[in-house]
Scaffold this motif. Structure first.
Motif, PDB file in Angstrom:
ATOM      1  N   HIS A   1       1.058  -1.371  -0.467  1.00  0.00           N
ATOM      2  CA  HIS A   1      -0.076  -0.081   0.103  1.00  0.00           C
ATOM      3  C   HIS A   1       0.787   1.369  -0.033  1.00  0.00           C
ATOM      4  CE1 HIS A   1      -3.196  -2.974   0.888  1.00  0.00           C
ATOM      5  NE2 HIS A   1      -2.972  -3.045   1.821  1.00  0.00           N
ATOM      6  N   ARG A   2       2.085   0.656   0.338  1.00  0.00           N
ATOM      7  CA  ARG A   2       2.386   2.661   0.358  1.00  0.00           C
ATOM      8  C   ARG A   2       3.626   2.364  -0.800  1.00  0.00           C
ATOM      9  NH1 ARG A   2       4.887   2.572   6.498  1.00  0.00           N
ATOM     10  NH2 ARG A   2       4.591   0.771   5.789  1.00  0.00           N
ATOM     11  N   TRP A   3       3.970   3.315  -1.262  1.00  0.00           N
ATOM     12  CA  TRP A   3       5.374   3.207  -2.120  1.00  0.00           C
ATOM     13  C   TRP A   3       5.593   4.465  -2.377  1.00  0.00           C
ATOM     14  CZ3 TRP A   3       4.649  -0.398  -6.130  1.00  0.00           C
ATOM     15  CH2 TRP A   3       4.136  -1.432  -6.236  1.00  0.00           C
ATOM     16  N   ILE A   4       7.025   4.202  -2.326  1.00  0.00           N
ATOM     17  CA  ILE A   4       8.058   5.491  -2.643  1.00  0.00           C
ATOM     18  C   ILE A   4       8.433   5.594  -4.228  1.00  0.00           C
ATOM     19  CG2 ILE A   4       9.850   6.818  -2.284  1.00  0.00           C
ATOM     20  CD1 ILE A   4       9.693   5.413   0.650  1.00  0.00           C
ATOM     21  N   THR A   5       7.883   6.895  -5.027  1.00  0.00           N
ATOM     22  CA  THR A   5       8.416   7.080  -6.545  1.00  0.00           C
ATOM     23  C   THR A   5      10.026   6.411  -6.699  1.00  0.00           C
ATOM     24  OG1 THR A   5       8.523   8.971  -6.503  1.00  0.00           O
ATOM     25  CG2 THR A   5       7.050   8.012  -7.092  1.00  0.00           C
ATOM     26  N   ILE A   6      10.930   7.467  -5.217  1.00  0.00           N
ATOM     27  CA  ILE A   6      11.782   7.531  -6.317  1.00  0.00           C
ATOM     28  C   ILE A   6      12.949   8.138  -4.815  1.00  0.00           C
ATOM     29  CG2 ILE A   6      13.548   9.475  -7.269  1.00  0.00           C
ATOM     30  CD1 ILE A   6      11.669   9.616  -9.206  1.00  0.00           C
ATOM     31  N   ASN A   7      14.222   7.959  -4.439  1.00  0.00           N
ATOM     32  CA  ASN A   7      14.733   7.719  -3.665  1.00  0.00           C
ATOM     33  C   ASN A   7      16.138   8.479  -3.507  1.00  0.00           C
ATOM     34  OD1 ASN A   7      15.808   7.302  -0.766  1.00  0.00           O
ATOM     35  ND2 ASN A   7      17.821   7.083  -1.746  1.00  0.00           N
ATOM     36  N   GLU A   8      15.713  10.123  -3.079  1.00  0.00           N
ATOM     37  CA  GLU A   8      16.763  11.121  -2.744  1.00  0.00           C
ATOM     38  C   GLU A   8      17.351  11.570  -4.300  1.00  0.00           C
ATOM     39  OE1 GLU A   8      20.346  10.326  -0.650  1.00  0.00           O
ATOM     40  OE2 GLU A   8      18.825  10.096   0.591  1.00  0.00           O
ATOM     41  N   PRO A   9      15.990  12.331  -5.684  1.00  0.00           N
ATOM     42  CA  PRO A   9      16.670  12.725  -6.308  1.00  0.00           C
ATOM     43  C   PRO A   9      17.851  13.667  -6.266  1.00  0.00           C
ATOM     44  CG  PRO A   9      14.117  14.091  -5.885  1.00  0.00           C
ATOM     45  CD  PRO A   9      14.795  12.795  -4.236  1.00  0.00           C
ATOM     46  N   LEU A  10      18.076  14.022  -5.622  1.00  0.00           N
ATOM     47  CA  LEU A  10      19.275  15.333  -5.468  1.00  0.00           C
ATOM     48  C   LEU A  10      20.640  14.939  -5.716  1.00  0.00           C
ATOM     49  CD1 LEU A  10      20.300  18.333  -4.949  1.00  0.00           C
ATOM     50  CD2 LEU A  10      20.510  17.680  -3.017  1.00  0.00           C
ATOM     51  N   SER A  11      20.308  13.055  -4.933  1.00  0.00           N
ATOM     52  CA  SER A  11      21.684  12.607  -5.644  1.00  0.00           C
ATOM     53  C   SER A  11      22.174  12.185  -6.170  1.00  0.00           C
ATOM     54  CB  SER A  11      21.536  11.336  -4.018  1.00  0.00           C
ATOM     55  OG  SER A  11      21.730  11.911  -2.729  1.00  0.00           O
ATOM     56  N   VAL A  12      20.217  11.805  -7.027  1.00  0.00           N
ATOM     57  CA  VAL A  12      21.150  11.285  -8.342  1.00  0.00           C
ATOM     58  C   VAL A  12      21.798  12.531  -9.100  1.00  0.00           C
ATOM     59  CG1 VAL A  12      19.581  10.253 -10.850  1.00  0.00           C
ATOM     60  CG2 VAL A  12      18.307  10.278  -7.487  1.00  0.00           C
TER      61      VAL A  12
ATOM     62  N   LEU B   1      16.895  15.721   3.219  1.00  0.00           N
ATOM     63  CA  LEU B   1      17.123  17.421   3.214  1.00  0.00           C
ATOM     64  C   LEU B   1      17.907  17.441   4.195  1.00  0.00           C
ATOM     65  CD1 LEU B   1      13.272  17.354   3.548  1.00  0.00           C
ATOM     66  CD2 LEU B   1      14.858  18.373   1.513  1.00  0.00           C
ATOM     67  N   SER B   2      18.667  18.543   4.607  1.00  0.00           N
ATOM     68  CA  SER B   2      19.806  18.863   5.577  1.00  0.00           C
ATOM     69  C   SER B   2      19.612  20.055   6.522  1.00  0.00           C
ATOM     70  CB  SER B   2      21.045  19.467   5.065  1.00  0.00           C
ATOM     71  OG  SER B   2      21.413  18.426   4.137  1.00  0.00           O
TER      72      SER B   2
ATOM     73  N   LEU C   1       5.223  12.329   2.804  1.00  0.00           N
ATOM     74  CA  LEU C   1       6.795  13.255   1.612  1.00  0.00           C
ATOM     75  C   LEU C   1       7.717  12.215   3.523  1.00  0.00           C
ATOM     76  CD1 LEU C   1       9.068  14.653   1.008  1.00  0.00           C
ATOM     77  CD2 LEU C   1       8.321  16.201   3.127  1.00  0.00           C
ATOM     78  N   GLY C   2       8.693  11.406   2.727  1.00  0.00           N
ATOM     79  CA  GLY C   2       8.961  10.488   2.951  1.00  0.00           C
ATOM     80  C   GLY C   2      10.551  11.572   3.449  1.00  0.00           C
ATOM     81  N   VAL C   3      11.005  11.295   4.778  1.00  0.00           N
ATOM     82  CA  VAL C   3      12.103  12.154   4.737  1.00  0.00           C
ATOM     83  C   VAL C   3      13.406  11.939   5.485  1.00  0.00           C
ATOM     84  CG1 VAL C   3      13.420  14.532   6.710  1.00  0.00           C
ATOM     85  CG2 VAL C   3      10.636  14.352   5.385  1.00  0.00           C
ATOM     86  N   ASN C   4      14.881  11.634   4.189  1.00  0.00           N
ATOM     87  CA  ASN C   4      16.314  11.296   4.767  1.00  0.00           C
ATOM     88  C   ASN C   4      16.790  11.983   5.307  1.00  0.00           C
ATOM     89  OD1 ASN C   4      15.164   8.701   2.893  1.00  0.00           O
ATOM     90  ND2 ASN C   4      16.488   8.875   1.806  1.00  0.00           N
TER      91      ASN C   4
ATOM     92  N   GLU D   1      14.320   7.349   6.503  1.00  0.00           N
ATOM     93  CA  GLU D   1      16.253   7.046   6.415  1.00  0.00           C
ATOM     94  C   GLU D   1      16.605   7.600   8.080  1.00  0.00           C
ATOM     95  OE1 GLU D   1      18.902   7.313   3.545  1.00  0.00           O
ATOM     96  OE2 GLU D   1      17.169   6.238   1.836  1.00  0.00           O
ATOM     97  N   ASN D   2      17.342   7.285   8.012  1.00  0.00           N
ATOM     98  CA  ASN D   2      17.833   7.849   9.830  1.00  0.00           C
ATOM     99  C   ASN D   2      19.146   6.836  10.765  1.00  0.00           C
ATOM    100  OD1 ASN D   2      17.933   8.861  13.124  1.00  0.00           O
ATOM    101  ND2 ASN D   2      18.886  10.078  11.651  1.00  0.00           N
ATOM    102  N   GLY D   3      20.435   7.380   9.974  1.00  0.00           N
ATOM    103  CA  GLY D   3      20.902   6.146  11.031  1.00  0.00           C
ATOM    104  C   GLY D   3      22.411   6.643  10.714  1.00  0.00           C
TER     105      GLY D   3
END
Ligand code: FCB
Length: 462
Positions: A170-181, A236-237, A298-301, A361-363
Motif C-alpha cells: 500500500h505504501r509506495w515511494i517513487t524515487i529515493n533522493e533525486p538530489l543524490s541522483v 534534506l539537511s 513525504l519521506g525524509v532521509n 532513513e536515519n543512521g
C-alpha cells in the motif's frame, strides 16, 4: 517471534511514540541483493560503474553484496526478531525489466512476490521504493535522466510493479533522493557551471516528472481492493550560514534553494524556487501540475546538518564547511542529532500544507567489528539514534504529523562509491562468509520497539 518479553517488562531510555507509529528499517536493492546477473537480471548503471577500473572504493562491486537475493528467509527472520512493523526496500528495475523497455523478467518479479509475502506473513508492512538509483544501463545508454523519455519508461515500470504487487503493497515511494541522483551523475565533471548546471536542473526536472507520471499511474490502480499511498523520499539537511556576514547568509539561501527546496517547492508549491545565482528551470507548465499532485506522505532521509559559506568560484556560489568543535563520523558528516529538530521545524514552517511525514532513513556509519566475544558494541550509533528520536518525538509534540521511522539500515551493505567500509547496519555482515551478527544497536532497537504501546488496530497504520 522471540522478543524475550514474556517474563520481563521491556525498559528503554528512548521516548515512546503514538500507537500505530510505524517502526522500521530500510535497505535498497543494489546495496544488499547481490545476484547481479542471476535469473535474467539486466545490468544496472551501478553494475557497469562498479565493474569499471577505478569505479568504487577498494574495487567494491554489488555483485554479491549481502547476497540478500539468496538469503531472503534469513533476513526476514532477522526483521521478525527485531519486531519492526515496517520494512522499506527497493525493487531493482533491471531485475524486473532488464532493458527498461522490453519484456518483463518473471524470475525477478517472483523474487519480490516472495519478499512481500514473507513480510506480510510476519506482520511487517512493506514500504516499496521503485527507484533507489539502479536503473537499467540500456536506458543510461540513451541519455538516462537527461532524456525526458526515461520519465515515461519509469511510469510504465511503476505501473507494471503496482499491477503485480499493489494488491499487497500500500505504501509506495517513487524515487529515493533525486538530489543524490543528480549529484552522482554530475560527478566526474569537476565543474557544474555553464551547460552542466543546466543539465543538473534538467535531470532534476525529469526525476520530478518521473515521480509525477508514476504517481498518476499508481493512483489509477486504486480500487478493486487496492489502496495506493504515494510518496517520495528526499534527503534534506537544514542549512546554517557559517557566519552572520551577508555573503554567507546569502550563500546559505542558495544552498537551501538548490538542495532542500529544489524538489520540495515544485512538489508542494507547484513551482521551482527562484533565487539569484540558481538558473531558472524552464519547463512546460503542464509538467508542474503533474509534479504537484498531492502526496500521501513525504519521506525524509536525514543524517546531518550543513554549514554553508560563500564560495564564488563554486557552481552555485557556496560550499559546505565543517561545524566548529563538532565531531564528524567516518564519512565526514557532523554528528549533531539536535539539528534534526531544527530541520523538522524548518519543514513545518516553510510548508504549512505538508502531508504526513515518514522518516524513511536515519543512521550512522561506523567501522564496526565483531569482538572476541562475538559482540558488536556500537554504542555511538545507539547514542546518535536515541538523540534523533528525542528530536522526532519533540517535533510530534509540537504538531508535526509523523507516521513512521526507518533506521538505515537493517544490514551492513555497499555504501555506494565508498564501498563496504562504512557500516550502517543494525546487523553486522561479514562480507567474506556473509554471516550476520546482530549488533548492540539491534538489541537496543528491539527493546525500544517492544516497549511502545501498540494501542488498538493494526501494528502499523501510518
Ligand atoms: C542515503 C542513501 C542510502 C544510503 C544512506 C547512507 O543517501 O539513500 O542508500 O547510502 O545515504
Amino acid at each position: 517471534m522471540d522478543t524475550g518479553t514474556d517474563t520481563e517488562p521491556e525498559t528503554t531510555d528512548a521516548p515512546t511514540f503514538p500507537p500505530g507509529f510505524c517502526w522500521g528499517v530500510a535497505t535498497s536493492a543494489y546495496q544488499i541483493e547481490g545476484a547481479w546477473d542471476a535469473d535474467g537480471k539486466g545490468p544496472s548503471t551501478w553494475d557497469v560503474l562498479s565493474h569499471r577500473p577505478g569505479g568504487l572504493a577498494d574495487g567494491a562491486t554489488g555483485d554479491v553484496a549481502c547476497d540478500h537475493y539468496h538469503r531472503l528467509d534469513e533476513d526476514l527472520e532477522l526483521m521478525a526478531r527485531l519486531g519492526v512493523t515496517s520494512y522499506r526496500f527497493s525493487v531493482s528495475w533491471p531485475r524486473v525489466r532488464p532493458t527498461g523497455r522490453g519484456p518483463w523478467n518473471p524470475h525477478g518479479l517472483a523474487f519480490y512476490d516472495r519478499l512481500v509475502d514473507g513480510l506480510l506473513a510476519r506482520h511487517i508492512d512493506p514500504m516499496l521504493t521503485l527507484y533507489h538509483w539502479d536503473h537499467p544501463q540500456a536506458l543510461e545508454d540513451d541519455g538516462g535522466w537527461l532524456n525526458r523519455d526515461t520519465a515515461e519508461r519509469f511510469a510504465e515500470y511503476a505501473e507494471g510493479i503496482a499491477a503485480r504487487l499493489g494488491d499487497r503493497v500500500h505504501r509506495w515511494i517513487t524515487i529515493n533522493e533525486p538530489l543524490s541522483v543528480v549529484h552522482a551523475a554530475m560527478n566526474g565533471s569537476s565543474r557544474l557551471d555553464g551547460p552542466l548546471r543546466q543539465h543538473a536542473l534538467a535531470m532534476a526536472h525529469h526525476l520530478l516528472l518521473a515521480h509525477g507520471l508514476a504517481a498518476q499511474r499508481l493512483r489509477g490502480l486504486t480500487g478493486r481492493g487496492r489502496r495506493m499511498e504515494v510518496g517520495i523520499a528526499l534527503n534534506l539537511s537544514g542549512m546554517t550560514p557559517a557566519s552572520g556576514r551577508y555573503a554567507d547568509v546569502e550563500a546559505a539561501g542558495r544552498a537551501e534553494a538548490y538542495e532542500d527546496r529544489l524538489f520540495l517547492d515544485p512538489l508542494l508549491h507547484g513551482r521551482y524556487p527562484r533565487v539569484e545565482g540558481i538558473p531558472v528551470v524552464r519547463c512546460d507548465p503542464a509538467d508542474n501540475t503533474v509534479i504537484a499532485a498531492p502526496l500521501d506522505f513525504l519521506g525524509v532521509n536525514w543524517y546531518a546538518p550543513a554549514r554553508v559559506a560563500a564560495a564564488p568560484s563554486e557552481p552555485f556560489g557556496y560550499t559546505r564547511t565543517p561545524l566548529p568543535d563538532t565531531a564528524a563520523n567516518m564519512l565526514g558528516w557532523p554528528i549533531v542529532p539536535a539539528a534534526f529538530g531544527g530541520l523538522l521545524r524548518w519543514l513545518r514552517a516553510q510548508y504549512p500544507d505538508l502531508p504526513p511525514v515518514h522518516i524513511t532513513e536515519n543512521g550512522m556509519p561506523l567501522p564496526d567489528e565483531v569482538d572476541a566475544g562475538g559482540a558488536v558494541r556500537d554504542e555511538e550509533r545507539i547514542g546518535y539514534l536515541r538523540g534523533c528520536l528525542v528530536q522526532l518525538r519533540a517535533a510530534i509534540d509540537a504538531g508535526l504529523d509523523v507516521r513512521g521511522y526507518h533506521v538505515w539500515s537493517l544490514l551492513d551493505n555497499l555504501e555506494w562509491e565508498h564501498g563496504y567500509r562504512p557500516r550502517f547496519g543494525l546487523v553486522h555482515v561479514d562480507f567474506t562468509t556473509l554471516e550476520r551478527t546482530p549488533k548492540a544497536s539491534f538489541e537496543w532497537y528491539r527493546r525500544l520497539i517492544a516497549a511502545q504501546s501498540t494501542g488498538e488496530g493494526p501494528p502499523c497504520h501510518g
